[in-house]
Scaffold this motif. Structure first.
Motif, PDB file in Angstrom:
ATOM      1  N   ASP A  63       0.657  -1.919 -11.638  1.00  0.00           N
ATOM      2  CA  ASP A  63       0.475  -0.998 -10.307  1.00  0.00           C
ATOM      3  C   ASP A  63       1.375  -0.216 -10.085  1.00  0.00           C
ATOM      4  O   ASP A  63       2.379  -0.416  -9.667  1.00  0.00           O
ATOM      5  CB  ASP A  63      -0.025  -2.096  -8.647  1.00  0.00           C
ATOM      6  CG  ASP A  63      -0.620  -1.431  -8.111  1.00  0.00           C
ATOM      7  OD1 ASP A  63      -0.619   0.143  -8.043  1.00  0.00           O
ATOM      8  OD2 ASP A  63       0.473  -1.569  -6.832  1.00  0.00           O
ATOM      9  N   VAL A  64       0.886   1.200 -10.811  1.00  0.00           N
ATOM     10  CA  VAL A  64       2.209   2.665 -10.464  1.00  0.00           C
ATOM     11  C   VAL A  64       1.469   3.036  -9.317  1.00  0.00           C
ATOM     12  O   VAL A  64       0.556   3.282  -9.246  1.00  0.00           O
ATOM     13  CB  VAL A  64       1.424   2.714 -11.584  1.00  0.00           C
ATOM     14  CG1 VAL A  64       3.260   4.419 -11.544  1.00  0.00           C
ATOM     15  CG2 VAL A  64       2.146   2.539 -13.178  1.00  0.00           C
ATOM     16  N   PRO A  65       2.818   3.055  -8.394  1.00  0.00           N
ATOM     17  CA  PRO A  65       2.181   3.655  -7.633  1.00  0.00           C
ATOM     18  C   PRO A  65       2.136   5.205  -7.251  1.00  0.00           C
ATOM     19  O   PRO A  65       3.328   5.729  -8.298  1.00  0.00           O
ATOM     20  CB  PRO A  65       3.679   3.555  -6.321  1.00  0.00           C
ATOM     21  CG  PRO A  65       4.866   3.041  -7.431  1.00  0.00           C
ATOM     22  CD  PRO A  65       4.384   2.277  -8.047  1.00  0.00           C
ATOM     23  N   THR A  66       1.799   5.747  -6.824  1.00  0.00           N
ATOM     24  CA  THR A  66       1.734   7.225  -6.887  1.00  0.00           C
ATOM     25  C   THR A  66       1.269   8.032  -5.515  1.00  0.00           C
ATOM     26  O   THR A  66       1.248   6.742  -4.783  1.00  0.00           O
ATOM     27  CB  THR A  66       0.076   7.491  -7.026  1.00  0.00           C
ATOM     28  OG1 THR A  66      -1.534   6.867  -6.158  1.00  0.00           O
ATOM     29  CG2 THR A  66      -0.612   6.827  -9.148  1.00  0.00           C
ATOM     30  N   MET A  67       1.654   9.408  -5.460  1.00  0.00           N
ATOM     31  CA  MET A  67       2.377  10.075  -3.965  1.00  0.00           C
ATOM     32  C   MET A  67       0.717  10.208  -3.907  1.00  0.00           C
ATOM     33  O   MET A  67      -0.155  10.626  -4.464  1.00  0.00           O
ATOM     34  CB  MET A  67       2.846  11.074  -4.695  1.00  0.00           C
ATOM     35  CG  MET A  67       4.623  10.813  -4.734  1.00  0.00           C
ATOM     36  SD  MET A  67       5.368  12.694  -5.039  1.00  0.00           S
ATOM     37  CE  MET A  67       5.402  12.739  -3.412  1.00  0.00           C
TER      38      MET A  67
END
Length: 67
Positions: free
Chosen positions: A22-26
């Motif tokens: 899970d890649v956090p995004t802005m």
């Protein structure tokens, strides 16, 4: 819906565990407007102006007494 061809090919392992990162995004939100002067600063300025007015009144009173 028409099917969209992807540039990347999906690869699934034949054995073992499948994991996903899970890649956090802005996330963009509405800008918050901040006052140019804070409430505390306005209160301090008001107190300072009142103090200056009081000093001026005292100076006028002392000048009148001397005359």
């Amino acid at each position: 819906m028409p099917e969209v061809k992807s540039v990347f090919r999906e690869v699934l392992p034949k054995q073992g565990q499948l994991s996903m990162e899970d890649v956090p995004t802005m996330i963009l939100c509405k800008p918050k407007l901040l006052p140019l002067k804070s409430v505390t600063l306005e209160k301090l300025e008001k107190m300072q102006m009142e103090a200056q007015e009081a000093v001026k009144q005292q100076e006028l009173a002392t000048r009148e007494q001397l005359q």
